[in-house]
Design a protein around this motif. Structure first.
Motif, PDB file in Angstrom:
ATOM      1  N   PHE A  29     -34.968  36.328 -19.295  1.00 14.06           N
ATOM      2  CA  PHE A  29     -33.891  35.561 -18.658  1.00 14.06           C
ATOM      3  C   PHE A  29     -32.554  36.302 -18.690  1.00 14.06           C
ATOM      4  O   PHE A  29     -32.222  36.956 -19.675  1.00 14.06           O
ATOM      5  CB  PHE A  29     -33.713  34.225 -19.369  1.00 14.06           C
ATOM      6  N   LEU A  53     -34.695  23.220 -14.331  1.00 14.03           N
ATOM      7  CA  LEU A  53     -35.852  22.651 -15.039  1.00 14.03           C
ATOM      8  C   LEU A  53     -35.698  21.143 -15.171  1.00 14.03           C
ATOM      9  O   LEU A  53     -34.707  20.665 -15.708  1.00 14.03           O
ATOM     10  CB  LEU A  53     -35.959  23.289 -16.426  1.00 14.03           C
ATOM     11  N   SER A  54     -36.674  20.395 -14.651  1.00 12.73           N
ATOM     12  CA  SER A  54     -36.671  18.942 -14.854  1.00 12.73           C
ATOM     13  C   SER A  54     -37.714  18.619 -15.916  1.00 12.73           C
ATOM     14  O   SER A  54     -38.337  19.517 -16.466  1.00 12.73           O
ATOM     15  CB  SER A  54     -37.002  18.226 -13.548  1.00 12.73           C
ATOM     16  N   GLU A  55     -37.912  17.330 -16.190  1.00 15.39           N
ATOM     17  CA  GLU A  55     -38.956  16.930 -17.139  1.00 15.39           C
ATOM     18  C   GLU A  55     -40.329  17.407 -16.693  1.00 15.39           C
ATOM     19  O   GLU A  55     -41.230  17.569 -17.512  1.00 15.39           O
ATOM     20  CB  GLU A  55     -39.022  15.401 -17.272  1.00 15.39           C
ATOM     21  N   PHE A  56     -40.492  17.597 -15.382  1.00 16.41           N
ATOM     22  CA  PHE A  56     -41.838  17.797 -14.874  1.00 16.41           C
ATOM     23  C   PHE A  56     -42.092  19.141 -14.207  1.00 16.41           C
ATOM     24  O   PHE A  56     -43.233  19.527 -14.021  1.00 16.41           O
ATOM     25  CB  PHE A  56     -42.204  16.658 -13.907  1.00 16.41           C
ATOM     26  N   GLU A  58     -40.335  23.286 -12.734  1.00 13.48           N
ATOM     27  CA  GLU A  58     -39.256  24.239 -12.484  1.00 13.48           C
ATOM     28  C   GLU A  58     -39.007  24.256 -10.982  1.00 13.48           C
ATOM     29  O   GLU A  58     -39.909  24.554 -10.219  1.00 13.48           O
ATOM     30  CB  GLU A  58     -39.671  25.637 -12.953  1.00 13.48           C
ATOM     31  N   TYR A  85     -31.499  28.288 -14.991  1.00 12.00           N
ATOM     32  CA  TYR A  85     -32.034  29.490 -15.624  1.00 12.00           C
ATOM     33  C   TYR A  85     -32.075  30.581 -14.562  1.00 12.00           C
ATOM     34  O   TYR A  85     -32.342  30.295 -13.392  1.00 12.00           O
ATOM     35  CB  TYR A  85     -33.464  29.276 -16.092  1.00 12.00           C
TER      36      TYR A  85
ATOM     37  N   GLY B  56     -47.278  14.148 -20.860  1.00 11.85           N
ATOM     38  CA  GLY B  56     -46.032  13.533 -20.387  1.00 11.85           C
ATOM     39  C   GLY B  56     -45.993  13.473 -18.867  1.00 11.85           C
ATOM     40  O   GLY B  56     -45.540  12.482 -18.286  1.00 11.85           O
ATOM     41  N   ASP B  57     -46.479  14.549 -18.205  1.00 11.60           N
ATOM     42  CA  ASP B  57     -46.495  14.578 -16.737  1.00 11.60           C
ATOM     43  C   ASP B  57     -47.238  13.368 -16.181  1.00 11.60           C
ATOM     44  O   ASP B  57     -46.871  12.819 -15.147  1.00 11.60           O
ATOM     45  CB  ASP B  57     -47.177  15.860 -16.228  1.00 11.60           C
ATOM     46  N   LEU B  60     -45.377   9.577 -18.487  1.00 14.24           N
ATOM     47  CA  LEU B  60     -43.982   9.156 -18.352  1.00 14.24           C
ATOM     48  C   LEU B  60     -43.706   8.473 -17.002  1.00 14.24           C
ATOM     49  O   LEU B  60     -43.141   7.384 -16.986  1.00 14.24           O
ATOM     50  CB  LEU B  60     -43.031  10.331 -18.614  1.00 14.24           C
ATOM     51  N   PRO B  61     -44.132   9.066 -15.862  1.00 13.14           N
ATOM     52  CA  PRO B  61     -43.900   8.360 -14.595  1.00 13.14           C
ATOM     53  C   PRO B  61     -44.669   7.039 -14.540  1.00 13.14           C
ATOM     54  O   PRO B  61     -44.169   6.055 -13.985  1.00 13.14           O
ATOM     55  CB  PRO B  61     -44.433   9.331 -13.532  1.00 13.14           C
ATOM     56  N   THR B 118     -39.055  27.928 -21.936  1.00 10.97           N
ATOM     57  CA  THR B 118     -38.771  26.760 -21.090  1.00 10.97           C
ATOM     58  C   THR B 118     -39.796  25.652 -21.328  1.00 10.97           C
ATOM     59  O   THR B 118     -39.530  24.493 -21.028  1.00 10.97           O
ATOM     60  CB  THR B 118     -38.769  27.113 -19.585  1.00 10.97           C
ATOM     61  N   ASP B 121     -38.021  23.584 -23.723  1.00 13.96           N
ATOM     62  CA  ASP B 121     -36.916  22.878 -23.050  1.00 13.96           C
ATOM     63  C   ASP B 121     -37.456  21.696 -22.243  1.00 13.96           C
ATOM     64  O   ASP B 121     -36.854  20.624 -22.217  1.00 13.96           O
ATOM     65  CB  ASP B 121     -36.153  23.831 -22.117  1.00 13.96           C
ATOM     66  N   ARG B 122     -38.582  21.934 -21.575  1.00 15.92           N
ATOM     67  CA  ARG B 122     -39.177  20.862 -20.770  1.00 15.92           C
ATOM     68  C   ARG B 122     -39.620  19.722 -21.693  1.00 15.92           C
ATOM     69  O   ARG B 122     -39.411  18.547 -21.383  1.00 15.92           O
ATOM     70  CB  ARG B 122     -40.371  21.414 -19.977  1.00 15.92           C
ATOM     71  N   LYS B 125     -36.690  17.651 -22.674  1.00 12.83           N
ATOM     72  CA  LYS B 125     -36.276  16.740 -21.599  1.00 12.83           C
ATOM     73  C   LYS B 125     -37.209  15.541 -21.510  1.00 12.83           C
ATOM     74  O   LYS B 125     -36.773  14.413 -21.266  1.00 12.83           O
ATOM     75  CB  LYS B 125     -36.235  17.477 -20.263  1.00 12.83           C
ATOM     76  N   GLN B 126     -38.486  15.794 -21.717  1.00 17.31           N
ATOM     77  CA  GLN B 126     -39.448  14.683 -21.712  1.00 17.31           C
ATOM     78  C   GLN B 126     -39.177  13.743 -22.885  1.00 17.31           C
ATOM     79  O   GLN B 126     -39.311  12.525 -22.754  1.00 17.31           O
ATOM     80  CB  GLN B 126     -40.884  15.217 -21.779  1.00 17.31           C
ATOM     81  N   LEU B 129     -36.404  11.428 -21.954  1.00 17.97           N
ATOM     82  CA  LEU B 129     -36.887  10.388 -21.047  1.00 17.97           C
ATOM     83  C   LEU B 129     -37.704   9.361 -21.824  1.00 17.97           C
ATOM     84  O   LEU B 129     -37.550   8.154 -21.634  1.00 17.97           O
ATOM     85  CB  LEU B 129     -37.723  11.037 -19.926  1.00 17.97           C
TER      86      LEU B 129
END
Lengths: 179, 182
Positions: A29, A53-56, A58, A85, B56-57, B60-61, B118, B121-122, B125-126, B129
């Motif tokens: 990165f 980057l979201s929860e689900f 990139e 990023y 989580g994918d 969570l939704p 990442t 990081d993901r 974020k989960q 949520l």
């Protein structure tokens, strides 16, 4: 950003003179979410992508390859933590200059300032084009708009990242490419 | 299992707090440490976490969607487990700090994905949520609200059980990840 004004030429030559060079290997990165962007980069070789980057997933939002200027722009301007990023898609060499050096160059004379504004204007219109891209429902039209802007995209960037940029699956992208 | 919304949500939030702390510590490890495997079959830290991301994918939704349509109740309401839901949740629960080996479904196997920092990081974020969803769940009917599960479409579990399953499962794999370097 590829407009060839006097200012861009000057900018490129100042990059060429810049001693700060970075070589990053694939997957590494230039900046991560939460860090503050202190540099503007000029891509000498290789390819990089900017993603959110979201929860689900990139979500790729921008690419850079040989000849591109790139950074995490809002963080650079506002000096706030980056929301994005920037990652090397393959081994990439960049030259970097600091915000101070850039501003010095911009404020050197009235012409430079004017041309810097022109550069920013181009960027604003590019962002608007991108906004329209994302509003278009037809995947085929989304692809053709992007190819019109960057015909050589597929030569530089692997398909899966272009698919992410276009908000479609890699399967959908290869299907519409072949039709 | 029978308890109240408040007690259950507090218990689950407490676990999520501690897994979040562990995940933040993982961010300080080097790339090599994050990818280190004790044996070819065992999972690295990143693989444990990606496994949780894959859950989580799905969940969570699904939980988010069901909470929106759920009946509102006071937070002191009684919540009761269903037989199957209780079984799955207890199966995941870590007992006396020991982990029994289990087989994961093939579609939740992280070994094939590209992993980097990442991934963590993901996960963080989960976690954020999930915390929001737990807070919202405090005033939702956790017994009558049902959610789909990733294993089969034939059954739906009570939201209270799904939340327990998800959080216990997470605690389990974070412990597994912690054990990689202990």
């Amino acid at each position: 950003m590829k407009a060839e004004s006097e200012f861009t030429k000057k900018l490129i030559s100042s990059f060429e003179k810049a001693t700060e060079q970075k070589i990053i290997s694939k997957g590494q990165f230039l900046i991560k979410e939460g860090e503050v962007e202190k540099h503007l980069y000029f891509v000498v070789s290789g390819a990089i992508r900017v993603f959110y980057l979201s929860e689900f997933e990139e979500q790729t939002i921008r690419f850079g390859y040989k000849g591109s200027f790139i950074n995490s722009l809002s963080s650079f301007i506002k000096e706030t933590p980056s929301e994005f990023y920037i990652q090397a898609i393959r081994k990439t060499t960049v030259k970097q200059i600091s915000k101070d050096s850039l501003l010095k160059l911009v404020n050197e004379d009235a012409d430079s300032l004017r041309q810097y504004i022109q550069l920013l204007e181009i960027l604003v219109t590019q962002q608007i084009d991108r906004e329209i891209d994302l509003l278009i429902t037809s995947p085929y039209e989304r692809l053709s708009r992007v190819l019109q802007r960057s015909p050589q995209l597929f030569q530089h960037i692997p398909l899966k990242y272009i698919a992410s940029y276009l908000r479609m699956t890699p399967e959908t992208l290869s299907r519409i490419r072949n039709s | 299992m029978q308890t109240t919304n408040n007690i259950l949500i507090d218990e689950l939030l407490h676990i999520v707090e501690s897994t979040t702390v562990s995940a933040k510590k993982f961010k300080q490890l080097s790339d090599a440490q994050l990818k280190f495997k004790k044996s070819p079959e065992s999972w690295s830290v990143l693989e444990c976490i990606e496994h949780l991301n894959l859950y989580g994918d799905f969940y969570l939704p699904e939980i988010q969607k069901e909470i929106l349509n759920a009946e509102k109740v006071p937070s002191a309401s009684i919540v009761k487990s269903g037989a199957i839901g209780n079984y799955f949740a207890n199966l995941m629960k870590v007992k006396d700090g020991k982990l029994k080996k289990m087989k994961s479904p093939a579609d939740k196997n992280p070994a094939t994905s590209e992993l980097s920092v990442t991934t963590i990081d993901r996960f963080l974020k989960q976690q954020e949520l999930l915390k929001q969803l737990l807070l919202q769940s405090r005033t939702v009917n956790l017994t009558k609200t049902k959610t789909s599960i990733s294993l089969t479409r034939l059954i739906r579990l009570r939201l209270g059980d799904t939340l327990r399953f998800l959080v216990y499962h997470m605690e389990r794999h974070i412990q597994q990840a912690l054990a990689v370097h202990s």
